[in-house]
Design an enzyme around this catalytic site. Structure first.
Site, PDB file in Angstrom:
ATOM      1  N   LYS A  10       0.827  -1.205   0.000  1.00  0.00           N
ATOM      2  CA  LYS A  10       0.000   0.000   0.000  1.00  0.00           C
ATOM      3  C   LYS A  10       0.874   1.273   0.000  1.00  0.00           C
ATOM      4  O   LYS A  10       2.095   1.195   0.204  1.00  0.00           O
ATOM      5  CB  LYS A  10      -0.927  -0.038   1.219  1.00  0.00           C
ATOM      6  N   TYR A  50     -12.486  -1.439  -3.465  1.00  0.00           N
ATOM      7  CA  TYR A  50     -13.008  -1.625  -2.107  1.00  0.00           C
ATOM      8  C   TYR A  50     -14.529  -1.491  -2.041  1.00  0.00           C
ATOM      9  O   TYR A  50     -15.074  -1.185  -0.968  1.00  0.00           O
ATOM     10  CB  TYR A  50     -12.346  -0.621  -1.164  1.00  0.00           C
ATOM     11  N   ASN A 113      -1.796  -0.092   6.870  1.00  0.00           N
ATOM     12  CA  ASN A 113      -1.310  -1.402   7.321  1.00  0.00           C
ATOM     13  C   ASN A 113      -0.437  -2.119   6.284  1.00  0.00           C
ATOM     14  O   ASN A 113      -0.361  -3.345   6.260  1.00  0.00           O
ATOM     15  CB  ASN A 113      -2.470  -2.267   7.809  1.00  0.00           C
ATOM     16  N   HIS A 116      -1.967  -5.722   1.445  1.00  0.00           N
ATOM     17  CA  HIS A 116      -3.287  -6.321   1.210  1.00  0.00           C
ATOM     18  C   HIS A 116      -3.101  -7.733   0.694  1.00  0.00           C
ATOM     19  O   HIS A 116      -2.138  -8.014  -0.024  1.00  0.00           O
ATOM     20  CB  HIS A 116      -4.056  -5.494   0.161  1.00  0.00           C
ATOM     21  N   GLU A 127      -9.967  -9.923  -7.860  1.00  0.00           N
ATOM     22  CA  GLU A 127      -8.950  -8.900  -7.597  1.00  0.00           C
ATOM     23  C   GLU A 127      -7.781  -8.993  -8.583  1.00  0.00           C
ATOM     24  O   GLU A 127      -7.260  -7.970  -9.033  1.00  0.00           O
ATOM     25  CB  GLU A 127      -8.448  -9.034  -6.154  1.00  0.00           C
TER      26      GLU A 127
HETATM   27  P1  CMP Z   1      -7.409  -4.619   3.572  1.00  0.00           P
HETATM   28  O1  CMP Z   1      -7.104  -6.007   3.983  1.00  0.00           O
HETATM   29  O2  CMP Z   1      -6.779  -4.100   2.341  1.00  0.00           O
HETATM   30  O3  CMP Z   1      -9.008  -4.486   3.417  1.00  0.00           O
HETATM   31  C1  CMP Z   1      -9.739  -3.362   3.741  1.00  0.00           C
HETATM   32  C2  CMP Z   1      -8.905  -2.290   4.362  1.00  0.00           C
HETATM   33  O4  CMP Z   1      -9.645  -1.335   5.075  1.00  0.00           O
HETATM   34  C3  CMP Z   1      -7.982  -2.891   5.403  1.00  0.00           C
HETATM   35  O5  CMP Z   1      -7.000  -3.657   4.784  1.00  0.00           O
HETATM   36  C4  CMP Z   1      -7.529  -1.639   6.116  1.00  0.00           C
HETATM   37  O6  CMP Z   1      -6.535  -0.926   5.374  1.00  0.00           O
HETATM   38  C5  CMP Z   1      -8.817  -0.832   6.104  1.00  0.00           C
HETATM   39  N1  CMP Z   1      -9.545  -0.988   7.347  1.00  0.00           N
HETATM   40  C6  CMP Z   1     -10.141  -2.070   7.847  1.00  0.00           C
HETATM   41  N2  CMP Z   1     -10.727  -1.813   9.029  1.00  0.00           N
HETATM   42  C7  CMP Z   1     -10.520  -0.505   9.271  1.00  0.00           C
HETATM   43  C8  CMP Z   1     -10.852   0.370  10.320  1.00  0.00           C
HETATM   44  N3  CMP Z   1     -11.571  -0.044  11.365  1.00  0.00           N
HETATM   45  N4  CMP Z   1     -10.454   1.649  10.240  1.00  0.00           N
HETATM   46  C9  CMP Z   1      -9.750   2.085   9.183  1.00  0.00           C
HETATM   47  N5  CMP Z   1      -9.376   1.290   8.131  1.00  0.00           N
HETATM   48  C10 CMP Z   1      -9.749   0.017   8.188  1.00  0.00           C
END
Ligand code: CMP
Length: 139
Positions: A10, A50, A113, A116, A127
């Site tokens: 990311k 998303y 984070n 993905h 995807e």
């Molecule tokens: P990802 O696995 O890419 O899938 C959805 C993304 O939304 C997740 O990783 C995080 O980057 C984001 N995400 C999920 N939960 C939250 C949350 N509670 N607050 C902010 N971002 C979130």
């Protein structure tokens, strides 16, 4: 079972200079990189990717974050690739991620984070097709 998954480094991972370390880990863990590209998502592309989260309170922030800079998008292949990659990434929230996982090592918070991974074979197929044409999937 040989399987494919979509992996993304990311914008925070690229910006913080850990994309190379994530890719090195991917190779060390025995994945074959089937396709890989640096891409700066448009708003429409991030919203589409998303779409399943569009009613969630974090959706707007997530789209803003995912369009804030380039990402490295990859198709990975390995035995049990989907579950294996998710385990190596660790929990979505880095505070809950196991020691040694990518998110524990490099992530900032639950949004930023670093990585993905697809969560199931059906979503992996969608995807991978979202980012790569058949001709871009090598081997
Ligand atoms: P990802 O696995 O890419 O899938 C959805 C993304 O939304 C997740 O990783 C995080 O980057 C984001 N995400 C999920 N939960 C939250 C949350 N509670 N607050 C902010 N971002 C979130």
């Amino acid at each position: 079972m040989l399987q494919r998954t979509l992996a993304i480094v990311k914008p925070d991972g690229v910006k913080n200079g850990v994309a190379g370390q994530v890719i090195a880990r991917i190779e060390k863990e025995g994945f074959r990189i089937v396709a890989m590209r640096l891409h700066h998502l448009s708003r429409a592309e991030a919203e589409g990717f998303y779409a399943v989260h569009k009613e969630r309170p974090f959706f707007g922030g997530l789209v803003a974050f995912m369009t804030s800079g380039p990402v490295v998008v990859m198709c990975l292949e390995r035995d049990n690739a989907i579950a294996a990659w998710r385990e190596i990434m660790g929990a979505t929230d880095p505070a809950k991620a196991a020691p040694g996982t990518i998110r524990k090592l490099y992530a900032t918070d639950i949004e930023k984070n670093v990585s993905h991974g697809s969560d199931a074979p059906e979503t992996a197929a969608v995807e991978i097709g979202y980012f790569f044409s058949g001709l871009e999937l090598v081997g």
